[in-house]
Design an enzyme around this catalytic site. Structure first.
Site, mmCIF file in Angstrom:
data_model
loop_
_atom_site.group_PDB
_atom_site.id
_atom_site.type_symbol
_atom_site.label_atom_id
_atom_site.label_comp_id
_atom_site.label_asym_id
_atom_site.label_seq_id
_atom_site.Cartn_x
_atom_site.Cartn_y
_atom_site.Cartn_z
ATOM 1 N N SER A 15 19.482 38.828 22.383
ATOM 2 C CA SER A 15 20.758 38.460 21.744
ATOM 3 C C SER A 15 21.606 37.554 22.623
ATOM 4 C CB SER A 15 21.563 39.722 21.401
ATOM 5 O OG SER A 15 21.783 40.496 22.566
ATOM 6 N N ASP A 194 31.447 43.024 25.918
ATOM 7 C CA ASP A 194 31.293 44.448 25.584
ATOM 8 C C ASP A 194 30.511 45.167 26.677
ATOM 9 O OD1 ASP A 194 28.835 43.316 25.284
ATOM 10 O OD2 ASP A 194 28.472 44.014 23.246
ATOM 11 N N HIS A 197 27.055 41.728 26.518
ATOM 12 C CA HIS A 197 26.997 40.335 26.066
ATOM 13 C C HIS A 197 28.024 39.482 26.808
ATOM 14 C CE1 HIS A 197 25.144 42.620 22.722
ATOM 15 N NE2 HIS A 197 24.301 41.614 22.761
#
Lengths: 250, 250
Positions: A15, A194, A197
Site C-alpha cells: 500500500s 497512521d 503509511h
C-alpha cells in the site's frame, strides 16, 4: 494501442507504493522528474506481502518470448515488509527468514539467468519498510497491536540482508525516517499518517533517499543525465517536422 | 521487461499536459483514482503545436502489426491549442483552419478504418485550451503579447468544431475556467500561473470537468465502475496464492 515510447521505472510493493500516486507521493514525484524520459508504472498492491507478491511479479514481467515486444524496465523498485512484519497471528504475516528468502526470489526473477523473466539491463533497488510508530496505530478488536516498532526494524534489516546477498542497491527508508524524526518513535508522526503509511513529508524523505542512491549507484539513470525521448519544440524543423521529431533512445 | 498488466489512458498534448505530473496536476489525479486499473501515459510535449504533434502521435500509437503486443489505450485525451493560438508571427502559430484540420487528423489516426493505427475500442476525448489571461503574460522582447484572450477563444471553438465533425467527446476547459473565474479575465489568475499554464486550482477544474464527461459519456470507463486488475489482499488464497492472484481483464 500504445507504442513503446518510453522505458519504464516499475514500482512494486504494498500500500505504501500504491499510495505513491497521492499528492507528494513518491510515484508522482518520480513521474514528474522523469517526464518525457521514463514512464512510472505503479504496481503497488495494498495489503500484499512477499508471499503473494511473487506470483504477481511473475505476471508483471515479460517472459523471454514476449520481451522483444515489451517496454524495458530500467529500474525496478521492490518495497515490501510492512505487511510481512505484522504479528504472527495476522493473515499477512510472513516469518522473517521466509521474508528474506522471498525478497531474494523477487530480485532473482529479473537477475537470475535461469529465470524466464531474466533482464540483465534492469537495475533492481530494494527499499526497507518505514519504521513503525506503535503510538499512532489504532486500537483493534481484539485490541492488540498488529505491528510493532521492533519487529518492523528486523524486517528492514532483512531487506538489507537480501540486498547484500543479491548484490543490488538498497534504500534504507527505515533509517532515513528514524533519523529525520530524531530517533524518537513518537516524533515519527511528522512522517507517518497512521503509524504505518506515509504522509507527503515521509514520501519526501523516501524520494530524497532514493534519488541519492540513483545518483550515487546508477548515475546514468538519474533524470539529470538523460535527454528527452522527443526533442525540444524549438529544435523541430518547421519545413518538414516529421524527421526532426523521431523518438530518440535514451 | 514489463508485461502488459494494465490498459492505459494516454494524455497527448502540450506543456499543459506535460505539467500534469506536478502536484495537483491532471495526470497525477487520474493516475491516483485509476490506480490498479489503468496506467496513465503522459505524452505532453511543451511548446508543441498540432502540426508537430501529428508525426509524434503516429509514433505513440502501435500500428496494426504491433497491436497484438501493445497495451490498449482505453481513453486517448488530446489537448492542444495553447501554442497553435500564438500570434501569427510566432514560430508555434498554426492558422485556425489548419488547427481544426490537424485536430481532426489526430482523432482520425485512431478512428479512421483506413489508418494504420486504427483502434475502434479507444475512446477519444478532446479538451479545449484554457482561456488566456493577457494581464498575466510577461513582457516580451519585442514587447508584444504572444497570445491573446480573443484568439485562444477561437481555437477553443475550433476544438469543439473538430469534436463535432469526428463525433468524439469534448471537455470544454476554456468555458469551465472562464465561468469559474466569474467571466472576468483578470480573475483567472486564481487558476492560471502565468496567464497560460495551470495552477493546481486550474487542474482541479480540468479534472472535475473531464471526470464529468467520462461519467456521462463513457460511464463504463469511470474508475468507480472498474474493478482492480489484481484482487484485494483479503481475497488471496493463503494456501495456494498463485491461482487466486491472476490478473483480471477490466
Amino acid at each position: 494501442m500504445a507504442a513503446i515510447i518510453q522505458d519504464a521505472i516499475m514500482l512494486f510493493g504494498d500500500s505504501i507504493t500504491q499510495a505513491g500516486w497521492t499528492d507528494g507521493g513518491v510515484g508522482a514525484r518520480l513521474a514528474n522528474v522523469y517526464s518525457r524520459k521514463f514512464d512510472v508504472l505503479n504496481r503497488g498492491l495494498a495489503g500484499y506481502n512477499t508471499e503473494w507478491a511473487i506470483p504477481v511479479l511473475e505476471q508483471c514481467l515479460a517472459n523471454q518470448q514476449d520481451q522483444p515486444h515489451a517496454a524495458k524496465i530500467r529500474i525496478l523498485v521492490i518495497w515490501f515488509g510492512a505487511n510481512d512484519a505484522t504479528i504472527s497471528s495476522s493473515p499477512q504475516h510472513v516469518p522473517l527468514p521466509k521474508f528474506i528468502e522471498n525478497t531474494k526470489r523477487l530480485v532473482n526473477l529479473v537477475q537470475s539467468p535461469e529465470s524466464p523473466y531474466y533482464s540483465p539491463s534492469t537495475r533492481v533497488i530494494l527499499i526497507t519498510p518505514p519504521p513503525l510508530n506503535s503510538h499512532q496505530r489504532p486500537a483493534r478488536d481484539p485490541p492488540v497491536a498488529d505491528r510493532t516498532f521492533e519487529i518492523t526494524k528486523e524486517y528492514a534489516e532483512g531487506v538489507k540482508e537480501a540486498a547484500a546477498a543479491t548484490k543490488v542497491s538498497v534504500v534504507d527508508v527505515w533509517t532515513a525516517i528514524w533519523k529525520a524524526a530524531g530517533e524518537n518513535e513518537a516524533s515519527m508522526s511528522a512522517y507517518l499518517s497512521d503509524g504505518l503509511h506515509l504522509k507527503p513529508e515521509g514520501y519526501a524523505v523516501v524520494y530524497k533517499t532514493l534519488m541519492k542512491t540513483i545518483k550515487e549507484e546508477h548515475a546514468d539513470l538519474h533524470y539529470e543525465n538523460l535527454g528527452s525521448v522527443f526533442p525540444s519544440w524549438n529544435l523541430v524543423d518547421r519545413a518538414d517536422p516529421g524527421p526532426s521529431v523521431q523518438r530518440i533512445e535514451i
